[in-house]
Structure formats: C-alpha cells, structure tokens
Design a protein around this motif. Sequence first.
Motif: not given
Length: 557
Positions: A46-65
């Motif tokens: 939707a175009g929003r800026d985002l702060i993500g607090r996520a540990e390593t191994g939770t899939g965060k790379t795909a979450a922003f990619t």
Amino acid sequence: MLETVPVIESGFTKLGLDDRIVEALTGLGYTEPTPIQREAVPPLLAGRDLIGRAETGTGKTAAFTLPLLHRLAATVTRTRPAALILVPTRELAMQVAGSVERYGRLLGLRVLPIYGGQPMEPQFRALDRGVDVIVATPGRALDHLRRGSLKLDGISVVVLDEADEMLDMGFAEDLDTLLAATPSERQTMLFSATMAPRIRAVAGRHLKNPVEVVLTRAPVPAGAAPRVRQTAYLVPRAHKLAALGRVLDAEAPTAALIFCQTRSEVDELTEALAARGYRPEALHGGMAQDQRDRVMRMFRSGKADLLVATDVAARGLDVEHLTHVVNYRLPLGIEAYVHRIGRVGRAGREGVAITVAEPREQGALRSIERVTGQRIELARVPTAADLRARRLERTEATIRTTIAEGGLDAFKAMLATLSGEFDPAVVALAALKIAHREQGDESEDGPDIPATVPEPARPALRPRNNNNNNNSVRSPGPGLARIFISAGREAGISPRDLVGAIANEAGLPGRDIKGIEITERFSIVEVPEDAAEHVIESMNGVRLRGRRVNARRDRQN
C-alpha cells in the motif's frame, strides 16, 4: 489427451503480489508466507513506510524483498537504480542480493551487490551499464556516491536491514548522508532485531508515519520444547577447553559456529580443536577475503564441521545445516548474544545455543534471561561416564540405521565362516566393538571437570550512563578505561572512524564507547573496563585512514 496439472494455491497470491513473483516463489517451494511476511507485505504494497522488529530466521528478507519487487515490476528499463538496500556486511549483501535475484528471476530486474574488500572498477562498470536494485554496505555505497558513480536521485524504495548492527559498526552518519541523497517521497523500510532508542531516532529522522510490525520467534507452547535450546556450563577458566571438548562430544553437532572475542583466541582455539580430532576452520577479520571465501566453502560443503569465528567475521552468515552455536566467550552486549543465537533455529528448524561461561559471568547470564525473556539452563559438564553412555547410544543408533538400510547379504558368507569357529553372539559382540570404536577413543576423555555451584542472585548493577556525545575525556568514569590509539587529526581521524573501527574489530557496540578525545597525533577513547584488553588486542595493527595504528592503555589512566 493432455494430463491436467493441479494448480497449487499459494498463500502469497492472497497477499496481492505480482503473479510472476508468486510463480518464482512456488518454483522455490515457498507456498505459505511466514508471520512477518503476512504482517509486513500488505502495508508495504500500500506504499506505507514500515518499522519491522524481527529476529534472524523469521523470513524478514522476503518481507521487504517481495513488496519491493512488486513495486518495481511495472518498469524495469531504468538507467539509474530504483531501490537501495543497505546492510552491515559483505556476507549479508551477497545473501540479500541472491534472494532478490531468486524471487525476481521472472521480472528481468538487474541486481548488484556492492561492498568493500573488492576492486571498485568492476562495480563502476556494472553501475555504468545500469542497475535496478543496489544491495550495499554503507561505507562502499558512500564511496560510490562521493565519486559520482552511484546516482540515488531515482530511488523509490530504501531498506535498512539489520539497522542495529549498522549503528553498532559506526555507520550512523553514513546512513544519514546516503538517505539525504535519495528523494524525500521514497518508501522506507527499517528492519532490526532490537529496537533501542537510537534505532527509534533513525526511524524518526527518515521514516514518515510508519507502520510498526513487531514479531519475534513464535512463542513456545506450555510443555513444548523451544526451537533453540539454550544451555550454559559454568567452568573455571583453566578447564574451558576441556569442557568445550566434552560438550561437543556429547552433542555431536552436524555443524557448529563457535564464537570467540579476538583473532588470536580464534586461531588458538582452532588449533586446539584440530589437535583433539575435530575439523575446525577459523574465520576472523585478519584473514584475506579469498581465505574467508575458502573457509566458508568448506564449512557449507561439510568439509569442516566447526567454524571458529569472531562476531564481526560471522555477521550475516546463513548456513542452512547449522545445528549449534557456541559462545566460548560471552559477547560484550546482550544484543550481540541475540544475534549469535539467531544463527540457528531458522525457518522453523531446531537448534542449540551453548555458552561455556566462567562462574563470575552468572550475572551476565541472568541479565540475558531478563532482557530476552528466555531461559538459559545451567547444566553440568558431561562426565567421562556420560560420554561413554552417549557413545553407546550412538553405536546402537548406527547399528539400527545400518539394519534398516539393508544391503547385508554380501556379509553372509563371512558370518557363516566366523560362526563355524566362534559362537555367533561373540561374533556380533566383536562387530559391535568395532562400530563403537568409531565413535571415539574413551582413553582420551581424561579426568572429570570440577563442578561449579551456581551463586545466588546478586542485586542488579547500576546502569552506566549511555551518553555518547562527550567528545572530551579528562578522567575515566566508574568502570571505564582510557585507551590510547596512535592516530589523530593529522591522519584525518574522526570520531566516526574510531567508533566504526572498534565496532568492526572488537565487536563493541558504539553506544558503549563513552568518550572520544582526538588530538593532533593521537586519540583517546573510553570503553568499559571489562572490554579494555579485548579492544586493545583487536585494534593493534588495524589501519585507520590508511595508517596502521597501535593501541594501549593511556598512561594517565
């Protein structure tokens, strides 16, 4: 008649991602998003800026990619980069760039990782040919920006990945400079394993009305075992190596990452473990890049089962078959501990985090438990009898596996011959003895290691002042030591150079450097007393602004 191929419904389709991205994910075997992806992708689309607090191994790379790729999917013929992903280390830059390429392989996007430790010329040529997505370390990105080879005026998406690590390494000013060179109407994402006030400050300067997604590892249901089992062994310093050997023998890790604090400690422990029959490899910042690449190839291929490393060298590592992380030395900060154990238990896999601690470090272990909300079990070092029992268990498991595999007919004639001379039970026992011998030589177990009784809890220590803005040191504060470094203004040294070097080489977070004084010919920094010797050893011989420096305690201290 044509065979009908069933269509696999993907959970990524429901997120609204471009069909080509979903197809690429399906081809990689990904059909359901992780919790961080389900929470982060819709607001990002939707175009929003985002702060993500996520540990390593939770899939965060795909979450922003994935949303980044979706945004760029409509137009791929650009002459200037459209997306900038900033990461703390070379290793992470390569991994993230690989993920962008895999997820976006059907989009025709051009991805380029740029980082230090490699010649600039190939990067110049690649940038000149045209790139859609840049994955960069802050220092090298800033070098290209100042040379004019990196144009950021066409950037529409910026990602700060592992922002806490970048700040610990002294990149705060670099991040500000790079983000100031991008358009103000860009979309910005910030991901971090921790969310200290300094991370909030960065978000406040560079993000607009961001959505916040907080997601740690899934909570462990009552009565269930945690995915990462955390265990500590309290051992007198003189017995730490023997204790580590016992624990490794008992655990029998498929692949273990063992953390030390200094380069010399890495080399010494690697040599000692090799002498005990393990297959260790060393990894630290004093090694040339081709050496580090060779070590990682050996570890990833299974030719080495132990990787002994410093925090800096191991940042950004993602080894799929890693089963154990071992703290041979406790890290200097709780955030570093969180990052260390985040190397295992990734993507739903189980893992083990082990700490070999001295009795005086029990307070640090309790502090880690309080901050992380996770229990660290205090265990007894395995005895020689424990190891013998464990080897018998492994021998029995090996025999059962061999029987299940079959292919035993070739040995029937040998069994018949031996059974004609000996009782069949005796033959079987001899075969078991040979199989058991393969599990290790019990004569090497040595005497048992003295047990350490846990001390009662002590009152909490008064927190140190966390003000990093003091640029003049006169006398060290309580619990602090003054370190002399043989380079100053004459060599072009700035506070950022000192903070970045100490964070990189010693793994000491920038917020723990309490004061900096720079004179014409030398500099003084204040660090916690318990980290002083480690900082001195790590900084000796390091190059700052091209000059090799010496470090020692300030003689006025």
